[in-house]
Design a protein around this motif. Sequence first.
Motif, short mmCIF file in Angstrom:
data_model
loop_
_atom_site.label_atom_id
_atom_site.label_comp_id
_atom_site.label_asym_id
_atom_site.label_seq_id
_atom_site.Cartn_x
_atom_site.Cartn_y
_atom_site.Cartn_z
N ASN A 184 0.80 -1.27 -0.01
CA ASN A 184 0.08 -0.17 0.08
C ASN A 184 1.05 1.37 0.00
O ASN A 184 0.51 2.21 0.36
N LEU A 185 1.93 1.12 -0.22
CA LEU A 185 3.05 2.37 -0.26
C LEU A 185 3.25 2.72 -1.78
O LEU A 185 3.32 1.75 -2.75
N PRO A 186 3.35 3.88 -1.97
CA PRO A 186 4.15 4.20 -3.30
C PRO A 186 5.32 3.65 -3.85
O PRO A 186 6.05 3.41 -2.66
N GLU A 187 5.70 3.75 -4.97
CA GLU A 187 7.23 3.21 -5.24
C GLU A 187 8.04 4.04 -4.59
O GLU A 187 8.07 5.00 -4.47
N LEU A 188 9.20 3.11 -4.15
CA LEU A 188 10.69 4.00 -3.39
C LEU A 188 11.31 4.66 -4.56
O LEU A 188 11.51 4.19 -5.67
N ASP A 189 11.53 5.90 -4.03
CA ASP A 189 12.21 6.87 -5.14
C ASP A 189 13.64 7.15 -4.49
O ASP A 189 14.63 7.08 -5.26
N LEU A 190 13.65 7.10 -3.07
CA LEU A 190 15.22 7.51 -2.84
C LEU A 190 15.58 6.50 -1.51
O LEU A 190 14.83 6.52 -0.72
N MET A 191 16.79 5.78 -1.52
CA MET A 191 17.04 5.23 -0.34
C MET A 191 18.29 5.99 0.09
O MET A 191 19.29 6.00 -0.70
N ILE A 192 18.37 6.24 1.42
CA ILE A 192 19.62 6.82 2.16
C ILE A 192 20.05 5.81 3.06
O ILE A 192 19.19 5.13 3.81
N ARG A 193 21.45 5.79 3.06
CA ARG A 193 21.90 5.06 4.44
C ARG A 193 23.11 5.96 5.01
O ARG A 193 23.65 6.74 4.19
N THR A 194 22.84 6.25 6.30
CA THR A 194 23.90 7.05 6.91
C THR A 194 24.85 6.24 7.61
O THR A 194 25.20 5.09 7.37
N GLY A 195 25.89 6.98 8.14
CA GLY A 195 26.94 6.22 8.87
C GLY A 195 28.21 6.03 7.89
O GLY A 195 29.20 5.36 8.56
N GLY A 196 28.21 6.05 6.67
CA GLY A 196 29.29 5.94 5.78
C GLY A 196 29.53 4.78 5.19
O GLY A 196 30.34 4.68 4.25
N GLU A 197 28.62 3.73 5.37
CA GLU A 197 28.90 2.35 4.72
C GLU A 197 27.95 2.48 3.48
O GLU A 197 27.08 3.34 3.33
N GLU A 198 28.41 1.49 2.47
CA GLU A 198 27.65 1.92 1.27
C GLU A 198 27.07 0.30 0.91
O GLU A 198 27.74 -0.34 -0.15
#
Length: 254
Positions: A184-198
């Motif tokens: 029931n959620l819209p498509e994901l546009d942006l994913m952010i990860r904090t803390g320096g890990e990729e």
Amino acid sequence: MTIDNSSNQDLKELRIPRHVAIIMDGNGRWAKERGLPRTEGHIKGQESLKATLKAAAEFGVEVLTVYAFSTENWNRPAEEVDALMELLVRAIHAESAELIQEGIRLEAIGDLSRLPQTAYEALMDCMAQTSAGKRVRLVLALSYSSRDEIVRAIRRAVALQASGALTSQDITEKAFSALLDTANLPELDLMIRTGGEERISNFLLWQAAYAELYFSSVYWPDFGREPLLEAIRAYSDRERRFGKTSEQIQLGDD
């Protein structure tokens, strides 16, 4: 958590993502660098979530999904898990009234059946109380991992097929998406990860297929309005092609 809706020329020029997801990483390292117990990082991280949610509402983000507790986190030391669950209950009780006042709708994804009863009841109660919120949807990923979510969706599909409600030909990408926690959620546009890990650490694997990824060096306890705005600026500058060429996007080809 009063939300500031004041006009901002910079924001007007940005392409704002509808749905932002955040892997809130760096609480433990933030605390360790300050000679504090890990729980202090988690407590400070709650303040960061409030600041980030406030900013998301200001910027016009419709859905903010945060990776609050993974299925793998159950393997952490028992005292840390217990402290995290206690913090969850306290935060829900402390913030419910303000969430209602600010029009924030609380939702959750994950295997919620694994939560302690007190946490589960507090969560369900807050979700019910905030269900009329129209401003922003705050989605907590609790006892969540994407592989687990996909396996649970497959089990639902198998059960539907066994009941005759679904055939193998009916299973399309759209139909499978409807069996996921995020249906029931819209498509994901942006994913952010904090803390320096990729890396995305088993978070929203299906949903992130065409999401833009942004990795911030800022530890989660130091995250807030400006780091979120920086991530949205980066998102706004990118060209989302979804498998097409730049020329097709510019021409508006379907």
